[in-house]
Design a protein around this motif. Structure first.
Motif, PDB file in Angstrom:
ATOM      1  N   ALA A   1       0.800  -1.268  -0.257  1.00  0.00           N
ATOM      2  CA  ALA A   1      -0.084   0.014  -0.028  1.00  0.00           C
ATOM      3  C   ALA A   1       0.761   1.269   0.175  1.00  0.00           C
ATOM      4  CB  ALA A   1      -0.886  -0.163   1.022  1.00  0.00           C
ATOM      5  N   ILE A   2       1.853   1.335   0.644  1.00  0.00           N
ATOM      6  CA  ILE A   2       2.768   2.269   0.792  1.00  0.00           C
ATOM      7  C   ILE A   2       3.595   2.620  -0.746  1.00  0.00           C
ATOM      8  CG2 ILE A   2       5.149   3.131   1.536  1.00  0.00           C
ATOM      9  CD1 ILE A   2       4.523   1.746   4.452  1.00  0.00           C
ATOM     10  N   SER A   3       4.005   1.642  -1.310  1.00  0.00           N
ATOM     11  CA  SER A   3       4.476   1.453  -2.591  1.00  0.00           C
ATOM     12  C   SER A   3       3.414   2.006  -3.685  1.00  0.00           C
ATOM     13  CB  SER A   3       5.192   0.445  -2.882  1.00  0.00           C
ATOM     14  OG  SER A   3       6.255  -0.030  -2.250  1.00  0.00           O
ATOM     15  N   ARG A   4       2.266   1.745  -3.598  1.00  0.00           N
ATOM     16  CA  ARG A   4       1.125   1.933  -4.625  1.00  0.00           C
ATOM     17  C   ARG A   4       0.891   3.464  -4.289  1.00  0.00           C
ATOM     18  NH1 ARG A   4      -1.230  -1.691  -7.413  1.00  0.00           N
ATOM     19  NH2 ARG A   4      -1.100  -3.797  -6.819  1.00  0.00           N
ATOM     20  N   ALA A   5       1.151   4.025  -3.029  1.00  0.00           N
ATOM     21  CA  ALA A   5       0.483   5.455  -2.900  1.00  0.00           C
ATOM     22  C   ALA A   5       1.742   6.412  -2.927  1.00  0.00           C
ATOM     23  CB  ALA A   5       0.034   5.735  -1.423  1.00  0.00           C
ATOM     24  N   HIS A   6       2.853   5.888  -3.651  1.00  0.00           N
ATOM     25  CA  HIS A   6       4.071   6.979  -3.691  1.00  0.00           C
ATOM     26  C   HIS A   6       3.733   8.162  -4.647  1.00  0.00           C
ATOM     27  CE1 HIS A   6       6.837   4.892  -1.062  1.00  0.00           C
ATOM     28  NE2 HIS A   6       7.275   4.327  -2.047  1.00  0.00           N
TER      29      HIS A   6
ATOM     30  N   SER B   1       5.395   8.610 -13.884  1.00  0.00           N
ATOM     31  CA  SER B   1       4.533   7.512 -14.251  1.00  0.00           C
ATOM     32  C   SER B   1       4.977   6.325 -13.080  1.00  0.00           C
ATOM     33  CB  SER B   1       4.273   6.885 -15.513  1.00  0.00           C
ATOM     34  OG  SER B   1       5.508   6.191 -15.730  1.00  0.00           O
ATOM     35  N   TRP B   2       4.033   5.558 -12.724  1.00  0.00           N
ATOM     36  CA  TRP B   2       4.161   4.672 -11.652  1.00  0.00           C
ATOM     37  C   TRP B   2       3.382   3.429 -11.951  1.00  0.00           C
ATOM     38  CZ3 TRP B   2       7.936   4.572  -8.132  1.00  0.00           C
ATOM     39  CH2 TRP B   2       7.869   3.929  -7.153  1.00  0.00           C
ATOM     40  N   SER B   3       4.048   2.239 -12.084  1.00  0.00           N
ATOM     41  CA  SER B   3       3.343   0.876 -12.217  1.00  0.00           C
ATOM     42  C   SER B   3       3.896   0.005 -11.283  1.00  0.00           C
ATOM     43  CB  SER B   3       3.717   0.345 -13.390  1.00  0.00           C
ATOM     44  OG  SER B   3       2.949  -0.757 -13.641  1.00  0.00           O
ATOM     45  N   VAL B   4       3.027  -0.548 -10.298  1.00  0.00           N
ATOM     46  CA  VAL B   4       3.403  -1.594  -9.284  1.00  0.00           C
ATOM     47  C   VAL B   4       2.394  -2.963  -9.212  1.00  0.00           C
ATOM     48  CG1 VAL B   4       3.896   0.283  -7.682  1.00  0.00           C
ATOM     49  CG2 VAL B   4       1.755  -0.880  -7.530  1.00  0.00           C
ATOM     50  N   GLY B   5       3.060  -3.955  -8.703  1.00  0.00           N
ATOM     51  CA  GLY B   5       2.239  -5.308  -8.934  1.00  0.00           C
ATOM     52  C   GLY B   5       3.042  -6.257  -8.279  1.00  0.00           C
TER      53      GLY B   5
ATOM     54  N   PHE C   1       7.348  -8.989  -5.942  1.00  0.00           N
ATOM     55  CA  PHE C   1       6.395  -7.728  -6.189  1.00  0.00           C
ATOM     56  C   PHE C   1       7.511  -6.690  -6.994  1.00  0.00           C
ATOM     57  CE2 PHE C   1       5.295  -3.264  -4.431  1.00  0.00           C
ATOM     58  CZ  PHE C   1       3.906  -3.433  -4.924  1.00  0.00           C
ATOM     59  N   ALA C   2       6.989  -5.998  -7.611  1.00  0.00           N
ATOM     60  CA  ALA C   2       7.783  -5.250  -8.360  1.00  0.00           C
ATOM     61  C   ALA C   2       7.229  -3.669  -8.403  1.00  0.00           C
ATOM     62  CB  ALA C   2       8.249  -5.671  -9.797  1.00  0.00           C
ATOM     63  N   VAL C   3       8.039  -2.740  -8.636  1.00  0.00           N
ATOM     64  CA  VAL C   3       7.739  -1.022  -9.011  1.00  0.00           C
ATOM     65  C   VAL C   3       8.566  -0.892 -10.184  1.00  0.00           C
ATOM     66  CG1 VAL C   3       7.057  -0.718  -6.588  1.00  0.00           C
ATOM     67  CG2 VAL C   3       9.308  -0.051  -7.605  1.00  0.00           C
TER      68      VAL C   3
END
Length: 108
Positions: A26-31, A40-44, A56-58
């Motif tokens: 959640a922290i990473s997704r909200a950066h 741009s930002w992609s996480v998953g 997991f990757a960002v």
């Protein structure tokens, strides 16, 4: 443009059932909500079962090295670093697609 790629691998005994893993995600997704230098930002989460796979990757895009450097020291990013440190190991690649990058030494 610099692509910042980080792949996280859980430490032994850690899974997505651990609430700390969900919190780190959640922290990473909200950066992007907190760090203006992110273009741009992609996480998953990983979707394959392979020995070489990470969990997991960002992938973040930054205008230049200065923007990436500001991101690295930003308090919200540091919060994510602390969260992931207790759960995982990770690898980082910063791809610079500018022609100048071909002549530059890697930043440490």
């Amino acid at each position: 443009m610099i692509s910042h790629i980080v792949c996280f691998r859980f430490l032994p005994g850690i899974t997505w059932a651990d609430p700390r893993a969900v919190a780190a995600e959640a922290i990473s997704r909200a950066h992007p909500e907190h760090i203006p230098d992110i273009v741009s930002w992609s996480v998953g989460r990983n979707t394959t079962i392979r020995e070489a796979a990470h969990d997991f990757a960002v992938i973040g895009q930054f205008e230049d090295r200065a923007a990436l450097d500001r991101y690295r020291v930003h308090p919200d990013h540091q919060r994510g670093v602390r969260a992931w440190t207790e759960l995982s190991t990770w690898v980082v690649v910063d791809l610079d697609d500018s022609e100048d990058a071909l002549l530059a030494e890697p930043a440490r």
